[in-house]
Enzyme design. Structure first.
Site, PDB file in Angstrom:
ATOM      1  N   GLU A 264      44.648  30.965  55.029  1.00 57.54           N
ATOM      2  CA  GLU A 264      43.911  30.974  53.758  1.00 57.54           C
ATOM      3  C   GLU A 264      44.751  31.547  52.614  1.00 57.54           C
ATOM      4  O   GLU A 264      44.538  31.232  51.454  1.00 57.54           O
ATOM      5  CB  GLU A 264      42.586  31.745  53.902  1.00 57.54           C
ATOM      6  CG  GLU A 264      42.672  33.277  53.967  1.00 57.54           C
ATOM      7  CD  GLU A 264      43.027  33.824  55.347  1.00 57.54           C
ATOM      8  OE1 GLU A 264      43.533  33.080  56.195  1.00 57.54           O
ATOM      9  OE2 GLU A 264      42.782  35.040  55.558  1.00 57.54           O
TER      10      GLU A 264
ATOM     11  N   GLU B  41      48.576  41.251  33.233  1.00 56.86           N
ATOM     12  CA  GLU B  41      47.152  41.587  33.308  1.00 56.86           C
ATOM     13  C   GLU B  41      47.030  43.079  33.547  1.00 56.86           C
ATOM     14  O   GLU B  41      47.553  43.597  34.535  1.00 56.86           O
ATOM     15  CB  GLU B  41      46.492  40.804  34.449  1.00 56.86           C
ATOM     16  CG  GLU B  41      45.037  41.177  34.614  1.00 56.86           C
ATOM     17  CD  GLU B  41      44.348  40.515  35.800  1.00 56.86           C
ATOM     18  OE1 GLU B  41      44.879  39.539  36.371  1.00 56.86           O
ATOM     19  OE2 GLU B  41      43.251  41.002  36.151  1.00 56.86           O
TER      20      GLU B  41
ATOM     21  N   ILE C 179      40.773  56.216  31.677  1.00 55.72           N
ATOM     22  CA  ILE C 179      41.950  57.094  31.733  1.00 55.72           C
ATOM     23  C   ILE C 179      43.035  56.433  32.590  1.00 55.72           C
ATOM     24  O   ILE C 179      44.216  56.446  32.269  1.00 55.72           O
ATOM     25  CB  ILE C 179      41.576  58.475  32.334  1.00 55.72           C
ATOM     26  CG1 ILE C 179      40.683  59.218  31.336  1.00 55.72           C
ATOM     27  CG2 ILE C 179      42.831  59.294  32.663  1.00 55.72           C
ATOM     28  CD1 ILE C 179      40.284  60.604  31.783  1.00 55.72           C
TER      29      ILE C 179
ATOM     30  N   HIS D 151      47.313  34.003  58.676  1.00 64.84           N
ATOM     31  CA  HIS D 151      46.220  33.881  57.692  1.00 64.84           C
ATOM     32  C   HIS D 151      46.486  32.663  56.803  1.00 64.84           C
ATOM     33  O   HIS D 151      46.959  32.825  55.667  1.00 64.84           O
ATOM     34  CB  HIS D 151      46.147  35.136  56.824  1.00 64.84           C
ATOM     35  CG  HIS D 151      45.549  36.310  57.509  1.00 64.84           C
ATOM     36  ND1 HIS D 151      44.197  36.570  57.508  1.00 64.84           N
ATOM     37  CD2 HIS D 151      46.122  37.288  58.238  1.00 64.84           C
ATOM     38  CE1 HIS D 151      43.959  37.669  58.197  1.00 64.84           C
ATOM     39  NE2 HIS D 151      45.111  38.129  58.652  1.00 64.84           N
TER      40      HIS D 151
ATOM     41  N   LEU E 117      34.694  40.709  34.650  1.00 59.63           N
ATOM     42  CA  LEU E 117      34.550  39.596  33.697  1.00 59.63           C
ATOM     43  C   LEU E 117      35.425  38.400  34.098  1.00 59.63           C
ATOM     44  O   LEU E 117      35.370  37.355  33.475  1.00 59.63           O
ATOM     45  CB  LEU E 117      34.940  40.047  32.281  1.00 59.63           C
ATOM     46  CG  LEU E 117      34.031  41.078  31.632  1.00 59.63           C
ATOM     47  CD1 LEU E 117      34.545  41.437  30.241  1.00 59.63           C
ATOM     48  CD2 LEU E 117      32.602  40.565  31.539  1.00 59.63           C
TER      49      LEU E 117
ATOM     50  N   THR F  18      26.803  40.609  19.643  1.00 51.95           N
ATOM     51  CA  THR F  18      28.242  40.864  19.456  1.00 51.95           C
ATOM     52  C   THR F  18      28.584  42.354  19.397  1.00 51.95           C
ATOM     53  O   THR F  18      29.755  42.715  19.391  1.00 51.95           O
ATOM     54  CB  THR F  18      28.757  40.216  18.148  1.00 51.95           C
ATOM     55  OG1 THR F  18      28.119  40.862  17.046  1.00 51.95           O
ATOM     56  CG2 THR F  18      28.497  38.731  18.105  1.00 51.95           C
TER      57      THR F  18
ATOM     58  N   CYS G 219      43.237  35.078  62.618  1.00 52.18           N
ATOM     59  CA  CYS G 219      43.733  36.394  63.009  1.00 52.18           C
ATOM     60  C   CYS G 219      42.771  37.087  63.984  1.00 52.18           C
ATOM     61  O   CYS G 219      42.777  36.777  65.167  1.00 52.18           O
ATOM     62  CB  CYS G 219      44.034  37.231  61.765  1.00 52.18           C
ATOM     63  SG  CYS G 219      45.134  38.608  62.125  1.00 52.18           S
TER      64      CYS G 219
END
Ligand code: GLN
Length: 541
Positions: free
Chosen positions: A513, A145, A153, A511, A19, A190, A385
């Site tokens: 990025e 988070e 579980i 790297h 999500l 909903t 790389c």
């Protein structure tokens, strides 16, 4: 000034994964960062791996590397891209780390006489780790988070730990949920979200906000219904419908006053927003939404079936596009499709090529062929790389006529091992956390180079994650034939940057990025998109 105790926000997802919990967490971080509060993310991941280093990117998505050598979940990439702040590995709390520290303590006798259990020992361990992070960073707010979905579980002990934690700390729980509609104009449903509320209540948690992922904006009646079932005022049901770019989400949440409500709920010191920071963000978002130009960049890799494997490369191109006021259309191409006898004309209409990081033999011949096509057809090229290693192999084979030149990684019998194992890797047997990792300083050689023109500085620090390197024994032969060495490690022992002569082609062992952020794009990506724009405007001569 007295130190206000740290406040906490816990983001929990219900119903399903995917999500965009990382984007929501990052957007909340960013909203508070606009007020210059000192904020940090903390990520809980239930898996029993110690860290992400041993996971396959094709299954789990990109392994993100931090300055301090930690190999962490790709969500850290989102946090850093939004916050523009380099984070540390201790903010990643995995099941593996927790269990190993509890077991270590048990062996030392720290729990002597007790039977060690998930509750209270493991949950207490989580709380203590979170407190340590808050203290060490003097954080105003930690945004935690929780990976996975309520009801799994794997993450249930994290959720229980946060419930216990909220008894003694100021904690606001936020539930990210999903509101589907049967079709775009249809009714928003909903019921799934209601089932999520019930699971949270069962776990003893009352969220103060519900953020709803949906395609179209939440309808008034949908909000009302959700508010009723969630025991909340309607203003606490927050819309997170599809945006043109994910970087718009902090602004969208602020339109709904989530920033102001959170500051009040947490009792944070009243501050004015940093207008300059906010404006800079808005300008970047505007440029992504309304770009002036457009270029096509091909990414030829071996994990293109799962775009998350190259998440940072994709985002770095978006940042570089915004910097160049241009949209970047990424063409994902599987390297195996470029193997001998393939039709390379698939590359004829692209404006730039990237070969990103990778491991193992599969797809390498295709990468080498694609790089050759780019060199012979003057397509701007950026190698990252593995993409640098393959650029060296291609040059050795096709320009220096070193037949069968290869990397020792997958051709240990090759006569020309132009890429070979790092000295520091010889004798290393364990796989977890043993590569050459993290931020490494490098010196650029000369100023008339693509690397120097991109970074505009001699000292460069990029993050690394590799075991193999350019073999110095072949350097003079390759340099003589035109493959320039334009950057070295600070001890001058390892080659860090190479370039083609007379055309745009640059590659690095690092790297770049991983350090690209919306407001501070990676210099080499900015240069690649710039070169691609020139090629595009010149009509791909
Ligand atoms: N497989 C190569 C190495 O280990 C490249 C690694 C990478 O691209 N991250 O050196």
């Amino acid at each position: 000034m007295s130190f206000m105790p740290t406040k906490y926000i816990v983001v929990l997802g219900s119903l399903m994964s995917g999500l965009g919990k990382g984007v929501v967490t990052s957007s909340i971080l960013k909203m508070l960062d606009f007020y210059d509060y000192n904020v940090y993310p903390v990520k809980f991941d239930g898996y029993l791996n110690y860290d992400c280093g041993t996971m396959n990117p094709y299954r789990h998505g990109e392994v993100f590397v931090l300055d301090d050598k930690s190999e962490v979940d790709m969500d850290f990439g989102i946090y850093e891209r939004f916050l523009d702040k380099s984070l540390t590995g201790d903010l990643s709390i995995t099941g593996g780390k927790l269990f190993s520290s509890v077991i270590d303590k048990e062996r030392k006798g720290d729990y002597l006489g007790e039977d060690v259990q998930i509750i209270p020992h493991l949950t207490r361990e989580i709380g203590e780790k979170v407190e340590e992070i808050a203290e060490r960073n003097k954080a105003d707010v930690l945004i935690i988070e929780v990976g996975g979905t309520v009801g799994d579980i794997e993450n249930s002990y994290f959720i229980e730990a946060m419930r216990q934690f909220s008894i003694y700390h100021e904690v606001v729980f936020i539930n990210l949920t999903y509101v589907p509609s049967i079709d775009v104009v249809g009714e928003q449903k909903t019921k799934p979200a209601q089932i999520g509320f019930r699971l949270l209540l069962q776990a003893g948690i009352m969220p103060r906000y519900v953020i709803c992922r949906s395609e179209a904006e939440l309808l008034e009646k949908t909000r009302k219904k959700l508010a009723l079932f969630a025991n909340l005022g309607i203003e606490r049901i927050i819309d997170d419908s599809d945006r043109k770019t994910l970087y718009e989400l902090p602004l969208h949440l602020m339109k709904q006053d989530l920033d102001k409500m959170l500051i009040k709920d947490l009792g944070l010191e009243d501050r004015r927003i940093n207008e300059a920071k906010l404006l800079q963000w808005k300008e970047k978002v505007d440029r992504i939404i309304k770009p002036k130009g457009k270029v096509t960049i091909a990414i030829v890799g071996k994990y293109t079936g799962l775009k998350d494997s190259y998440a940072s490369v994709k985002e770095a191109l978006i940042h570089a596009g915004a910097q160049n006021d241009s949209e970047v259309d990424i063409r994902w191409m599987e390297s195996e499709d470029f193997e001998e006898g393939s039709d390379y004309s698939k590359l004829s209409d692209v404006d730039g090529l990237i070969v990103p990081g990778g491991f193992g033999k599969r797809g390498t011949e295709g990468m080498i062929n694609a790089i050759r096509y780019a060199r012979e057809n003057r397509i701007p090229y950026l190698g990252i790389c593995f993409g640098m290693q393959m650029m060296v192999v291609e040059f050795a084979r096709n320009v220096c006529k070193m037949d069968g030149a290869n990397s020792q990684e997958f051709d240990p019998d090759s006569k020309y091992q132009v890429i070979h194992l790092l000295d520091s890797q010889k004798g290393v047997r364990e796989k977890g956390g043993t590569m050459r990792l993290g931020a490494e300083r490098c010196l650029l050689v000369g100023e008339d180079t693509i690397a120097y023109r991109s970074y505009r500085s001699n000292g460069v620090e990029e993050r690394h994650r590799h075991r193999y390197e350019y073999n110095n024994a072949y350097r003079s032969a390759l340099e003589g034939a035109g493959l320039r060495t334009t950057g070295l490690t600070s001890d001058k022992k390892l080659v860090e940057f190479v370039e083609w002569t007379g055309q745009f082609g640059v590659a690095t062992q690092g790297h770049p990025e991983l350090k690209s952020r919306l407001v501070a794009p990676a210099p080499l990506f900015v240069s690649l998109v710039g070169a691609a724009l020139v090629r595009h405007q010149e009509g791909r001569k």
